[in-house]
Design an enzyme around this catalytic site. Structure first.
Site, mmCIF file in Angstrom:
data_model
loop_
_atom_site.group_PDB
_atom_site.id
_atom_site.type_symbol
_atom_site.label_atom_id
_atom_site.label_comp_id
_atom_site.label_asym_id
_atom_site.label_seq_id
_atom_site.Cartn_x
_atom_site.Cartn_y
_atom_site.Cartn_z
ATOM 1 N N THR A 1 0.824 -1.230 0.003
ATOM 2 C CA THR A 1 0.162 -0.242 -0.264
ATOM 3 C C THR A 1 0.924 1.089 -0.050
ATOM 4 O OG1 THR A 1 0.042 0.209 2.641
ATOM 5 C CG2 THR A 1 -1.851 -1.062 1.051
ATOM 6 N N ASP A 2 0.691 1.777 -0.231
ATOM 7 C CA ASP A 2 0.445 3.716 -0.138
ATOM 8 C C ASP A 2 0.863 3.755 1.385
ATOM 9 O OD1 ASP A 2 1.951 5.862 -0.150
ATOM 10 O OD2 ASP A 2 0.890 6.739 -1.975
ATOM 11 N N TRP A 3 1.599 4.608 1.782
ATOM 12 C CA TRP A 3 1.623 4.833 3.461
ATOM 13 C C TRP A 3 0.561 5.237 4.123
ATOM 14 C CZ3 TRP A 3 5.073 2.593 1.273
ATOM 15 C CH2 TRP A 3 6.274 2.617 2.246
#
Length: 821
Positions: free
Chosen positions: A315-317
């Site tokens: 995932t993105d952060w």
């Protein structure tokens, strides 16, 4: 590591494994670990995990396949350990209360890194480190209690790199960037960014490559291949339809399957098939009602089953959380079951609530052993191939000097000559000083902010670069601008430090000069340069006023300088130190030449001076359209979603008509078209030949490019294809292939071969779940921009062809109709 003593029987057992593998005991060394227990190192791999019978555990037996060893590791893990492997280690040095990086000591393995994968010491699994870096590695350059420095090279931003249209050069940039990743102890670089320029105001367009998916995919693939040749990984991002920053964690992007597959996914598809990045990063946004990090059709059906992706998805952060408020809520947690089952293997940066949720769902059976095995296998495959797993002895001393030359060369090749009336450039006279205006001339913007920023050791300004090239700068102007610039910059720096990592950069106001000073400089100087600067970054989008459009102080500067210098018969050159598109139509006729170096990295001033002086002939080409006015771009009608202050829904009603596809098809005149760029020389394109008049398995298009000018230079050949549109509405033409020549001397020629494959003829037909090429006549147009077509040729496809079948995906959650002619 379990750090047991290595007995004679253990050595004997290990030796048999070595002999089986063709490795002699002479190639091993025996050392001590920090607990004074013996370790055996073999060709860089360290063994201490011998079981109680003095035998190798299965996962350490290098005679076995990687899959067998991984399965043994998974079988030995507890539920807690399995959960810890599926979430990141958190963000080192991050203050959760203030939601920003702290200035205190960063105890991460690589200070300033973005996070990583959890270590399990008892099983010999090291922590894998990931760091930001679309334009270069972002780590901390200064560390407490350490006299060494850890600066990284600031390479040109994505728009500048793509403007080279040179895949071989981008591969070289990737190799240089990967050298720094590996030698600073990082395993995976979080880049390149490769989202489509849907709208000129996207705050991260500077990180991305183009409005065109083919160019995006080819440049990204070259970057990934170059980076990963170092034995480190990449994470191409943001997958997918993350084309705005405002409320990026909560906005629902409504996009038709055709527009997704032809525009927003196609670049990723090309990169996956041509470069196999180690990882892909899912985006923040919802896509047709579901978070991208929880869409199985996106992350498994399309990415893996259809395209053949072999790596890990992260995932993105904080992906899967609806905004930072949700992250602060101790009871909030992303839907870990849906994310992991969809094929999102690693949840970054990793939160305790996610760990607890994974363990709970293992126990209640919502996460089955089979589900976990798939995710854990992908995580461990990444671990196994990482530098950390092989105990790579990174030096903390990458080739910064060599890489600086790489960035200087790449930036120069990406510079676009937008205007050059009367052949003002190249400028070689050095008899009088240059009058350099504009605050950004004295503090060049090397790159954007946020996670796309780089902590470089230095940055060459425009006046530095001109001085280095032997030009003299008007000292009175420099004396006025320098203190003003420093004061403005100090205020801006303090504001951004206070607001944190995602502080939106603000434009620095121009110094007000009275007309007498400008008139005086017009008499005493040979030529005027004016730099217009723009910066942007993660977390917010650009604005229309005083950003896309020039501010009044900038307009006044251009008007005043142009009037004074033209009155004296002197010329005016504008330098656009920007990351994305701005308005040019209203003022470009007031000046004599325009150079567009974008945000060119730390050597930017030198790179511009190389072009300005003629040391390098410009060969950059636009990878996006510059509209006459903002409202001319198709996507502006649906930008930025509703409600505008904090959009939760945005509809891509323009469909496939993004960028030049819209401008050219609907005959909207641009200020500068896609693919445009001037040179100091001129080229002729001739002898266009098709391998056949009827398309079969592929079509080869050959042509000859000749430098018919007097200066050595490079040309970009662009192939646009016009396809029959009886059954499917289509743009008038689309880029299907391109190539950049070698540097051709005056009178020198080069033969170029461009290839069309079956899929290049197709459009995606949603109700048939297929890429289909219509029967009929196709026109090949060879040009040096999307509007400057030099030669054409035609071929036929005798019958409609289904080139590729797909799975039905991305069902709409709201009804709308794509734009058609």
């Amino acid at each position: 590591m379990r750090n047991k003593s290595i007995s004679t029987i253990a050595k004997t057992s290990l030796l048999s494994a070595l002999v089986f593998s063709g490795i002699s005991w002479a190639n091993t060394t025996e050392t001590k670990d920090p607990t004074n227990s013996p370790l055996i190192t073999i060709n860089g791999f360290t063994f201490s995990d011998l079981n109680r019978n003095g035998k190798l555990d299965k996962y350490e037996d290098y005679r076995l396949s990687t899959q067998d060893r991984i399965q043994d590791l998974i079988n030995k893990m507890t539920n807690d350990e399995k959960a810890s492997m599926l979430i990141g280690i958190g963000m080192p040095g991050f203050d959760w209360a203030k939601m920003q990086f702290t200035s205190g000591k960063d105890t991460a393995k690589v200070p300033g890194s973005a996070g990583g994968i959890t270590a399990i010491s008892r099983l010999g699994i090291p922590s894998i480190i990931v760091s930001d870096g679309p334009a270069g590695l972002r780590i901390k350059p200064i560390r407490e209690d350490d006299s060494n420095t850890y600066y990284a090279t600031a390479f040109p931003v994505g728009t500048a790199l793509a403007s080279t249209w040179n895949e071989a050069l981008i591969n070289t940039v990737g190799k240089a960037m990967g050298n720094e990743v590996k030698e600073y102890g990082v395993d995976v670089l979080l880049g390149p960014g490769m989202n489509i320029h849907r709208n000129p105001l996207c705050g991260r367009n500077f990180e991305y490559y183009s409005e065109d998916p083919l160019l995006t995919g080819k440049i990204a693939a070259a970057m990934v291949n170059g980076l990963q040749s170092n034995g480190v990984g990449t994470s191409v991002k943001h997958f997918a339809a993350n084309n705005q920053e405002r409320n990026r964690m909560g906005v629902n992007a409504h996009v038709s399957e055709r527009a997704l597959r032809e525009i927003y996914l196609r670049g990723f598809e090309i990169t996956v098939k041509e470069a196999q990045p180690w990882t892909v990063m899912s985006s923040y946004n919802f896509l047709n009602g579901t978070y991208t990090s929880a869409r199985k059709d996106l992350l498994t059906t399309v990415l893996r089953d259809e395209w053949g992706f072999k790596g890990l998805v992260m995932t993105d952060w904080f992906g899967g959380y609806n905004g930072f408020g949700a992250i602060r809520d101790k009871d909030a947690v992303s839907d870990v079951v849906k994310q992991l089952k969809a094929g999102n293997d690693l949840l970054m940066p990793g939160l305790p609530a996610q760990h607890h949720a994974i363990v709970a769902n293992i126990k209640n059976g919502k996460l089955s052993k089979e589900d976990l095995n798939i995710n854990l296998t992908r995580v461990l495959e990444l671990v196994m191939r990482s530098p950390a797993m092989s105990n790579y002895n990174y030096s903390n001393k990458p080739n910064l000097k060599e890489n600086a030359q790489v960035t200087r060369d790449a930036a120069a090749e990406g510079i676009i000559l937008l205007k050059n009336d009367g052949n003002v450039l190249p400028f070689t006279s050095k008899s009088k000083p240059l009058a350099v205006f504009g605050i950004t001339s004295y503090d060049f913007i090397s790159g954007g902010t946020g996670s796309g920023d780089v902590n470089e050791a230095y940055s060459i300004s425009l006046i530095d670069g001109l001085t280095n090239s032997g030009f003299s700068i008007d000292t009175e102007l420099e004396g006025l601008y320098t203190p003003f610039m420093k004061a403005q910059k100090e205020i801006e720096t303090k504001r951004r430090e206070k607001e944190g990592l995602l502080a939106t950069p603000k434009r620095l106001h121009e110094l007000e000069l009275n007309s007498e000073i400008v008139q005086q400089k017009a008499k005493s100087s040979e030529l005027a340069l004016i730099t217009i600067g723009r910066n942007a970054g993660e977390g917010d989008d650009r604005k229309l006023d005083e950003d896309f459009n020039l501010a009044q102080d900038e307009i006044n500067l251009i008007n005043t300088v142009s009037a004074a210098f033209h009155a004296e018969g002197k010329k005016v050159v504008v330098v656009l130190n920007i990351g994305g598109v701005i308005e040019t139509a209203s003022w470009k006729d007031k000046v004599d030449a325009i150079l567009l170096p974008w945000q060119p990295g730390q050597e930017g001033g030198n790179s511009v001076a190389d072009i300005f002086s003629g040391k390098v002939t410009p060969s950059g080409k636009l990878t996006m359209t510059f509209p006459v006015k903002y409202e001319d771009a198709a996507a502006t009608k649906n930008w930025i979603g509703t409600p505008a202050e904090n959009p939760t829904s945005v509809t891509y009603e323009e469909g496939v008509y993004v960028g030049y596809r819209y401008f050219n098809t609907f005959k909207v005149k641009p200020s500068y078209e896609f693919g445009y760029g001037l040179s100091y020389t001129s080229f002729d394109i001739s002898d266009i030949k098709l391998s056949s008049t009827t398309f079969s398995n592929k079509m080869e298009v050959t042509l000859t490019v000749k430098n018919v000018g007097k200066t050595p230079g490079k040309e970009v050949v662009q192939l646009y294809l016009s396809a029959p549109s009886k059954n499917t509405d289509k743009p008038t033409s689309e880029l299907k292939a391109f190539a950049k020549t070698n540097e051709l001397k005056a009178g020198e020629s080069q033969t170029i071969t461009l290839t069309l494959n079956p899929k290049d003829l197709t459009s995606f037909v949603t109700d048939k779940n297929a890429w289909i090429a219509e029967a009929g006549s196709y026109k090949v147009a060879i040009g040096t921009s999307s509007l400057d077509i030099k030669k054409t040729a035609n071929f036929n496809l005798e019958k409609e062809t289904i080139v590729e079948k797909t799975n039905s995906s991305f069902a709409l959650d709201t009804k709308f109709t794509d734009l058609k002619q």
